[in-house]
Motif scaffolding. Structure first.
Motif, PDB file in Angstrom:
ATOM      1  N   UNK A   1     -34.357  28.381  45.904  1.00  0.00           N
ATOM      2  CA  UNK A   1     -35.645  29.067  45.786  1.00  0.00           C
ATOM      3  C   UNK A   1     -36.426  28.408  44.659  1.00  0.00           C
ATOM      4  N   UNK A   2     -37.679  28.079  44.938  1.00  0.00           N
ATOM      5  CA  UNK A   2     -38.537  27.438  43.951  1.00  0.00           C
ATOM      6  C   UNK A   2     -39.752  28.313  43.675  1.00  0.00           C
ATOM      7  N   UNK A   3     -39.901  28.775  42.437  1.00  0.00           N
ATOM      8  CA  UNK A   3     -41.084  29.523  42.023  1.00  0.00           C
ATOM      9  C   UNK A   3     -42.102  28.545  41.456  1.00  0.00           C
ATOM     10  N   UNK A   4     -43.374  28.796  41.731  1.00  0.00           N
ATOM     11  CA  UNK A   4     -44.437  27.886  41.314  1.00  0.00           C
ATOM     12  C   UNK A   4     -45.172  28.363  40.064  1.00  0.00           C
ATOM     13  N   UNK A   5     -44.629  29.365  39.363  1.00  0.00           N
ATOM     14  CA  UNK A   5     -45.352  29.926  38.215  1.00  0.00           C
ATOM     15  C   UNK A   5     -44.559  29.895  36.915  1.00  0.00           C
ATOM     16  N   UNK A   6     -43.726  28.897  36.750  1.00  0.00           N
ATOM     17  CA  UNK A   6     -42.911  28.842  35.544  1.00  0.00           C
ATOM     18  C   UNK A   6     -43.700  28.491  34.300  1.00  0.00           C
ATOM     19  N   UNK A   7     -43.272  29.044  33.163  1.00  0.00           N
ATOM     20  CA  UNK A   7     -43.832  28.618  31.878  1.00  0.00           C
ATOM     21  C   UNK A   7     -43.301  27.236  31.530  1.00  0.00           C
ATOM     22  N   UNK A   8     -42.084  26.966  31.995  1.00  0.00           N
ATOM     23  CA  UNK A   8     -41.466  25.656  31.848  1.00  0.00           C
ATOM     24  C   UNK A   8     -40.589  25.455  33.078  1.00  0.00           C
ATOM     25  N   UNK A   9     -40.134  24.227  33.282  1.00  0.00           N
ATOM     26  CA  UNK A   9     -39.284  23.984  34.441  1.00  0.00           C
ATOM     27  C   UNK A   9     -37.977  24.742  34.287  1.00  0.00           C
ATOM     28  N   UNK A  10     -37.481  25.238  35.399  1.00  0.00           N
ATOM     29  CA  UNK A  10     -36.219  25.970  35.428  1.00  0.00           C
ATOM     30  C   UNK A  10     -35.350  25.320  36.480  1.00  0.00           C
ATOM     31  N   UNK A  11     -34.140  24.967  36.118  1.00  0.00           N
ATOM     32  CA  UNK A  11     -33.198  24.411  37.074  1.00  0.00           C
ATOM     33  C   UNK A  11     -33.591  23.023  37.544  1.00  0.00           C
ATOM     34  N   UNK A  12     -32.617  22.333  38.034  1.00  0.00           N
ATOM     35  CA  UNK A  12     -32.851  21.016  38.602  1.00  0.00           C
ATOM     36  C   UNK A  12     -33.018  21.114  40.099  1.00  0.00           C
ATOM     37  N   UNK A  13     -33.293  19.995  40.718  1.00  0.00           N
ATOM     38  CA  UNK A  13     -33.563  19.966  42.155  1.00  0.00           C
ATOM     39  C   UNK A  13     -32.364  20.412  42.988  1.00  0.00           C
ATOM     40  N   UNK A  14     -31.189  20.466  42.410  1.00  0.00           N
ATOM     41  CA  UNK A  14     -30.001  20.888  43.149  1.00  0.00           C
ATOM     42  C   UNK A  14     -29.553  22.309  42.810  1.00  0.00           C
ATOM     43  N   UNK A  15     -30.261  22.979  41.910  1.00  0.00           N
ATOM     44  CA  UNK A  15     -29.898  24.338  41.533  1.00  0.00           C
ATOM     45  C   UNK A  15     -30.463  25.345  42.525  1.00  0.00           C
ATOM     46  N   UNK A  16     -29.792  26.488  42.652  1.00  0.00           N
ATOM     47  CA  UNK A  16     -30.236  27.500  43.608  1.00  0.00           C
ATOM     48  C   UNK A  16     -31.559  28.121  43.183  1.00  0.00           C
ATOM     49  N   UNK A  17     -31.744  28.423  41.893  1.00  0.00           N
ATOM     50  CA  UNK A  17     -32.980  29.018  41.393  1.00  0.00           C
ATOM     51  C   UNK A  17     -33.721  27.989  40.560  1.00  0.00           C
ATOM     52  N   UNK A  18     -34.978  27.755  40.928  1.00  0.00           N
ATOM     53  CA  UNK A  18     -35.773  26.722  40.271  1.00  0.00           C
ATOM     54  C   UNK A  18     -37.185  27.243  40.018  1.00  0.00           C
ATOM     55  N   UNK A  19     -37.859  26.616  39.077  1.00  0.00           N
ATOM     56  CA  UNK A  19     -39.278  26.901  38.841  1.00  0.00           C
ATOM     57  C   UNK A  19     -39.934  25.639  38.314  1.00  0.00           C
ATOM     58  N   UNK A  20     -41.205  25.475  38.659  1.00  0.00           N
ATOM     59  CA  UNK A  20     -41.999  24.412  38.071  1.00  0.00           C
ATOM     60  C   UNK A  20     -43.193  25.065  37.384  1.00  0.00           C
ATOM     61  N   UNK A  21     -43.786  24.354  36.456  1.00  0.00           N
ATOM     62  CA  UNK A  21     -44.894  24.900  35.685  1.00  0.00           C
ATOM     63  C   UNK A  21     -46.123  25.068  36.570  1.00  0.00           C
ATOM     64  N   UNK A  22     -46.740  26.216  36.465  1.00  0.00           N
ATOM     65  CA  UNK A  22     -47.952  26.466  37.229  1.00  0.00           C
ATOM     66  C   UNK A  22     -48.401  27.902  37.072  1.00  0.00           C
TER      67      UNK A  22
END
Length: 192
Positions: free
Chosen positions: A51-72
């Motif tokens: 799962x990738x959230x698009x509203x992270x304050x900072x990146x969370x998890x790597x591309x292979x992790x189950x829970x991820x976020x990118x800054x936005x």
């Protein structure tokens, strides 16, 4: 991503909170992920999900992790680092976009389509993008839509993309119904 097994990346514009792990403004994101895993296991199909959230304050998890976020910022596609999004999309075989009819949903789905991914979407009513209202052909970036009810399917009315009504999912393991339910005492009446 998982020994040649297909990988499904579910994209959500929002996380529950910056203190939480992940989400999508509603628990449907987690429920969908759990339902995918359960269905694959029941069918004896190997696959992986994240799962990738698009509203992270900072990146969370790597591309292979189950829970991820990118800054936005959840509802502002211009705030999302396209390179960060694309790097996560590259590892997916199938991309499932929550709130797919919003500008940010269309942004994520468009990038997935340009990478040649199978793209599916679901929207529980966060507001359609103006561009989609003006040009319904934009919906063709999706291979199909998932509606959680016949009522939810109305959001896709007039779009030339298959709509699959699949009720639920509901997180019964985490929120089991009370069994048996308690009957109310009908002898008491409260009046205002």
């Amino acid at each position: 991503m998982n020994n040649g097994a297909p990988h499904i990346l579910q994209i959500t514009p929002t996380s529950y909170s910056h203190d939480g792990v992940i989400g999508g403004g509603e628990k449907i994101v987690i429920y969908t992920d759990q339902a995918l895993g359960a269905a694959a296991q029941a069918a004896g199909v190997a696959m992986s999900t994240s799962i990738l959230a698009l509203d992270g304050r900072s990146e969370l998890g790597g591309a292979r992790d189950r829970f991820q976020a990118i800054v936005g910022s959840a509802w502002q596609p211009r705030s999302i680092d396209a390179d960060a999004l694309i790097s996560r999309l590259r590892l997916a075989d199938v991309v499932y976009v929550q709130q797919c009819l919003t500008e940010v949903g269309l942004f994520a789905a468009s990038h997935a389509r340009l990478l040649g991914k199978a793209v599916y979407g679901s929207d529980a009513g966060a507001g359609e993008a103006t561009a989609l209202k003006e040009n319904p052909d934009l919906a063709r970036i999706f291979d199909g839509f998932h509606a959680i009810s016949e009522f939810a399917a109305l959001a896709y009315e007039g779009l030339e993309v298959p709509v699959h009504v699949i009720p639920g999912p509901v997180d019964s393991p985490s929120y089991p119904p009370a069994a048996p339910y308690a009957k109310r005492d009908r002898t008491s009446v409260v009046s205002l």
